[in-house]
Design a protein around this motif. Structure first.
Motif: not given
Lengths: 112, 115
Positions: B3-5, B24-28, B70-73
């Motif tokens: 999950g990386i965009t 942006h990631q959704t993998e934490n 933020k962790t995801e960005d």
């Protein structure tokens, strides 16, 4: 400067032949990884070999690691046209944060 | 794909303008990286982050800044774009937790042209 350097820079073979590419690095490592990049895409992880391992297999891939020579090789057996891509090695240096450092890559062309 | 965009995927900008690329990631995952890829140079590390608000420079950091609120960005900013920054930019992530067994996951890349 880059930690890993792949050799050769370019490799052209016929389908069914084996492809061998090499990676040399400079400092001690925890592990070494090989990645593949298809044209216009991001890199995809293929295989990881730890510093205490000498050889590893994954499907048609065989990776060797010689820490005394600071070198690794990637062998692709019975190559296919779909294997056409650039291949990169990346090292995780020992004793520090995990910052993958890549070489310039080997461009492999497999002719059908 | 992990999950990386990356956004945008393509951008043309003028010399001297600021540009921001987003990852942006959704993998934490803890670690995030920005690389640039140029013919003859392979992938070179620009900046990386090992946590929220924790960043450090890579091999080719001049002219670039990053932020991670933020962790995801993970944002990459070209403060004043120059033609030498025309390149393909890749974001990558790794969890950095499983020592001796880490792998990096890459985004699809952003092709930036500075005219």
């Amino acid at each position: 400067s880059q930690q890993g350097e792949e050799d050769p820079q370019a490799l052209s073979i016929q389908e069914g032949e084996n492809a061998t590419m090499n990676c040399s690095y400079k400092t001690s490592i925890n592990n070494l990884q090989w990645y593949r990049q298809n044209s216009g895409r991001g890199l995809v992880h293929l295989i990881l070999i730890r510093s205490n391992e000498r050889e590893k297999h994954s499907g048609r891939l065989r990776v060797t690691l010689d820490t005394s020579k600071k070198s690794s090789s990637l062998l692709i057996t019975a190559s296919r046209a779909a294997d056409t891509a650039s291949y990169f090695c990346a090292t995780e240096p020992s004793g520090g944060s995990y910052i993958p450092t890549f070489g310039r890559g080997t461009s492999l062309i497999v002719h059908p | 794909d992990a999950g990386i965009t990356q956004s945008p995927r393509h951008k043309v900008t003028e010399t001297g303008t600021p540009v921001t690329l987003r990852c942006h990631q959704t993998e934490n995952h803890r670690y995030m990286y920005w690389y640039r890829q140029d013919p003859g140079h392979g992938l070179r590390l620009i900046h990386y982050s090992y946590g929220v608000k924790d960043t450090d420079k890579g091999e080719v950091s001049d002219g670039y800044s990053v932020s991670r609120s933020k962790t995801e960005d993970f944002l990459l900013t070209l403060e004043s774009a120059t033609s030498s920054q025309t390149s393909v930019y890749f974001c990558a992530i790794s969890d950095g937790l499983a020592r001796m067994n880490t792998e990096a996951f890459f985004g699809q890349g952003t092709r930036l042209t500075v005219v």
